[in-house]
Design an enzyme around this catalytic site. Structure first.
Site, PDB file in Angstrom:
ATOM      1  CE  LYS A   1      -4.099   2.137  -7.620  1.00  0.00           C
ATOM      2  NZ  LYS A   1      -3.040   1.708  -7.707  1.00  0.00           N
TER       3      LYS A   1
ATOM      4  CG  ASP B   1      -1.972   0.559  -4.376  1.00  0.00           C
ATOM      5  OD1 ASP B   1      -1.363   0.791  -4.614  1.00  0.00           O
ATOM      6  OD2 ASP B   1      -2.470   1.267  -4.113  1.00  0.00           O
TER       7      ASP B   1
HETATM    8  P1  NDP Z   1       1.643  -0.598   2.046  1.00  0.00           P
HETATM    9  O1  NDP Z   1       0.465  -1.488   2.460  1.00  0.00           O
HETATM   10  O2  NDP Z   1       3.431  -1.706   1.227  1.00  0.00           O
HETATM   11  O3  NDP Z   1       2.684   0.272   2.939  1.00  0.00           O
HETATM   12  C1  NDP Z   1       1.958   0.710   3.385  1.00  0.00           C
HETATM   13  C2  NDP Z   1       2.599   1.979   3.931  1.00  0.00           C
HETATM   14  O4  NDP Z   1       2.017   2.894   4.498  1.00  0.00           O
HETATM   15  C3  NDP Z   1       2.841   1.551   5.475  1.00  0.00           C
HETATM   16  O5  NDP Z   1       3.741   1.726   5.487  1.00  0.00           O
HETATM   17  C4  NDP Z   1       0.720   2.153   6.136  1.00  0.00           C
HETATM   18  O6  NDP Z   1       1.534   1.388   7.403  1.00  0.00           O
HETATM   19  C5  NDP Z   1       1.776   3.144   5.995  1.00  0.00           C
HETATM   20  N1  NDP Z   1       0.183   4.045   5.778  1.00  0.00           N
HETATM   21  C6  NDP Z   1      -0.924   3.448   4.914  1.00  0.00           C
HETATM   22  N2  NDP Z   1      -2.138   4.413   4.990  1.00  0.00           N
HETATM   23  C7  NDP Z   1      -1.867   5.318   5.797  1.00  0.00           C
HETATM   24  C8  NDP Z   1      -2.366   6.571   6.722  1.00  0.00           C
HETATM   25  N3  NDP Z   1      -3.515   7.200   6.485  1.00  0.00           N
HETATM   26  N4  NDP Z   1      -1.266   7.523   7.321  1.00  0.00           N
HETATM   27  C9  NDP Z   1      -0.366   7.096   6.952  1.00  0.00           C
HETATM   28  N5  NDP Z   1       0.313   5.835   7.192  1.00  0.00           N
HETATM   29  C10 NDP Z   1      -0.894   5.607   6.313  1.00  0.00           C
HETATM   30  O7  NDP Z   1       1.667  -0.002   0.181  1.00  0.00           O
HETATM   31  P2  NDP Z   1       2.842   0.305  -0.582  1.00  0.00           P
HETATM   32  O8  NDP Z   1       3.772   0.831  -0.189  1.00  0.00           O
HETATM   33  O9  NDP Z   1       2.895  -0.319  -1.843  1.00  0.00           O
HETATM   34  O10 NDP Z   1       2.199   1.727  -1.064  1.00  0.00           O
HETATM   35  C11 NDP Z   1       2.093   2.275  -0.742  1.00  0.00           C
HETATM   36  C12 NDP Z   1       2.094   3.914  -1.487  1.00  0.00           C
HETATM   37  O11 NDP Z   1       2.548   3.689  -2.841  1.00  0.00           O
HETATM   38  C13 NDP Z   1       0.412   3.845  -1.931  1.00  0.00           C
HETATM   39  O12 NDP Z   1       0.071   5.193  -2.398  1.00  0.00           O
HETATM   40  C14 NDP Z   1       0.746   3.647  -3.555  1.00  0.00           C
HETATM   41  O13 NDP Z   1      -0.837   3.521  -4.085  1.00  0.00           O
HETATM   42  C15 NDP Z   1       2.288   3.655  -3.902  1.00  0.00           C
HETATM   43  N6  NDP Z   1       2.418   2.828  -4.883  1.00  0.00           N
HETATM   44  C16 NDP Z   1       2.938   1.714  -4.705  1.00  0.00           C
HETATM   45  C17 NDP Z   1       3.428   0.554  -5.390  1.00  0.00           C
HETATM   46  C18 NDP Z   1       3.790  -0.140  -4.903  1.00  0.00           C
HETATM   47  O14 NDP Z   1       4.336  -1.406  -6.594  1.00  0.00           O
HETATM   48  N7  NDP Z   1       3.685  -0.744  -4.537  1.00  0.00           N
HETATM   49  C19 NDP Z   1       3.819   1.394  -7.506  1.00  0.00           C
HETATM   50  C20 NDP Z   1       3.719   3.208  -7.349  1.00  0.00           C
HETATM   51  C21 NDP Z   1       2.847   3.364  -5.948  1.00  0.00           C
HETATM   52  P3  NDP Z   1       0.277   0.740   8.011  1.00  0.00           P
HETATM   53  O15 NDP Z   1       0.820  -0.328   8.543  1.00  0.00           O
HETATM   54  O16 NDP Z   1      -0.246   1.205  10.025  1.00  0.00           O
HETATM   55  O17 NDP Z   1      -1.022   0.415   7.541  1.00  0.00           O
END
Ligand code: NDP
Length: 446
Positions: free
Chosen positions: A126, A166
């Protein structure tokens, strides 16, 4: 926990006292693994667990870049190469101001087990940087990405370490990073996944984590004699995972009534309109509160954590770590929620997870339930090596099969190692660990 796992955990706490997220993930994993060491005393003999919890390598470096006003900015980046026991390191790059070593070590440790569960030959890693792409121009993001890759390229390669997206790292960032890798090395190889479709990306990669989560949850719910059809769901977040979890769970017959971003959440009793949400978050990179201005009958509330006050049957936390705490879990249980699927990594705190398990809520842990993203990344690597592209349907079909297989592995391990056959937390940790442990034993004290 037995004496051996307790001893390793206490050593870990002493050496990494300030790394709270890492210790949280390690505690959950080690807590589950005790029965494995009772069956395999040879693991203790070879200090297998001490080696397993320590990353093979951590690289930390500065990333200087020039902003739109001509000022030089400096960020701090890392790559945690956790385990290469079963394949090249593989795991995303997170771009978010909160990024630090503790968070990346927790993610790397989880990734190692997750990648093992996919059944594909990928190790765990990571990385990331405390850079915030939000509010930056495309030129600034490109300047940052080029600078980050100017150091990172030394440590990665298609047979060494293959980073992916991510939080904060989407198609735009992967494109800039890939362009710089190619420019420096002159090598056209599948060194990153999540690439655009015109230069080696895989169809269905964008959808894979959210879709895969729903495939896992469907397997889990149906194995326990229930169904998704007609149920109400709440999906936190509105990024890549959340949007495609919404899409698939809706196709499966559920209604998603709430979604969030880091500032607040939307409640729409008629069901969140995904086209509006995609336009807002994927195209305009805007704030979720604008949804309420566009869709009559919906409400915006400040404070993303309050999303769990909304009554639902199925909860899918898809935003970030520790977003669902004990008081939220109590509310969900009291409101009749019967299934929780972690789309994000470790979104549920330890206490909240324990409450769900004790209350009989079906709980799908992230390292199993969100493994569809990395599994499809591995399919992207295969297509790059074969110089071929598979159709959306072919990739989706493979993804469905992989998620079913992961669910069955978790269910079997829960049955064999836990007194609760629906404890998929123990199931995922043990099933993921056993393959890595066997490979480590075969490779000697490395
Ligand atoms: P994105 O950046 O596309 O989206 C993240 C989302 O979470 C946004 O809506 C963001 O809001 C919100 N967010 C971020 N930080 C916070 C916080 N501190 N409190 C509340 N909401 C928050 O990321 P992903 O969708 O790719 O990833 C989301 C999760 O899934 C992570 O934990 C990641 O590690 C996990 N994951 C992702 C994978 C992937 O293929 N993308 C694979 C496996 C796991 P805002 O826009 O306001 O920041």
């Amino acid at each position: 926990m037995n004496d051996y796992t307790a001893k390793v955990l206490s050593g870990l706490k002493a050496r990494n006292a300030h790394e709270s997220e890492f210790l949280q993930a390690a505690t959950e994993i080690l807590d589950s693994l005790a029965p494995v060491f009772e069956k395999h005393p040879e693991y203790e003999q070879t200090s297998l667990l001490e080696r397993f919890v320590e990353p093979e390598r951590v690289v930390m470096f500065r990333v200087p870049w020039v902003d739109g006003a001509g000022k030089t900015q400096v960020n701090r980046a890392y790559r945690v190469q956790y385990s290469s026991a079963i394949g090249p390191y593989k795991g995303g790059l997170r771009l978010h101001p909160s990024v630090n070593l503790s968070i990346l070590k927790f993610l790397g440790l989880e990734q190692t087990l997750k990648n093992s569960l996919t059944g594909l030959p990928i190790g765990g890693g990571k990385g990331g940087c405390d850079f915030d792409p939000k509010g930056k121009t495309d030129t600034e993001v490109m300047s940052f990405c080029q600078s980050m890759m100017t150091e990172l390229y030394r440590h990665i390669g298609q047979n060494i370490d293959v980073p992916a997206g991510d939080i904060g790292t989407g198609a735009r960032e992967i494109g800039y990073l890939y362009g710089q890798f190619k420019r420096i090395t002159g090598s056209y190889e599948g060194v990153l996944t999540g690439k655009g479709l015109t230069y080696g990306g895989s169809l269905a990669r964008t959808q894979a984590t959210g879709y895969g989560l729903c495939y896992f949850v469907k397997n889990m719910i149906e194995a326990n004699g229930k169904t998704i059809q007609g149920k109400t769901a709440v999906v936190s977040g509105s990024g890549n995972v959340a949007i495609y979890a919404h899409e698939k769970i809706t196709q499966m017959g559920a209604k998603v009534v709430a979604m969030s971003d880091s500032l607040g959440y939307i409640y729409d009793p008629n069901g969140i309109d995904l086209d509006v949400m995609k336009q807002l978050k994927e195209v305009e990179r805007g704030r979720i509160k604008d949804y309420a201005k566009r869709v009559a009958g919906s409400e915006y509330h400040e404070g993303c954590g309050e999303i769990w006050t909304i009554k639902c049957d199925i909860a899918l936390p898809c935003a970030t770590q520790n977003e669902l705490n004990l008081s939220s879990a109590k509310l969900l249980v009291a409101n009749g929620c019967f299934a929780v699927g972690e789309g994000a990594n470790m979104p549920t705190t330890l206490e909240a997870t324990e409450l769900f398990l004790a209350s009989g809520v079906l709980f799908a842990p992230g390292k199993a339930a969100n493994a569809g993203g990395v599994a499809t990344s591995a399919l992207e690597m295969s297509q790059n090596s074969l110089r071929m592209s598979w159709s959306f349907e072919e990739v989706d079909e493979k993804l469905m099969g992989i998620m079913k297989d992961i669910f069955e592995k978790c269910a079997d391990a829960a049955k064999n190692y836990s007194d609760n056959p629906t404890n998929y937390v123990v199931g995922a940790n043990i099933a993921g660990f056993l393959k890595v442990a066997e490979a480590m034993m075969a490779q000697g004290a490395v």
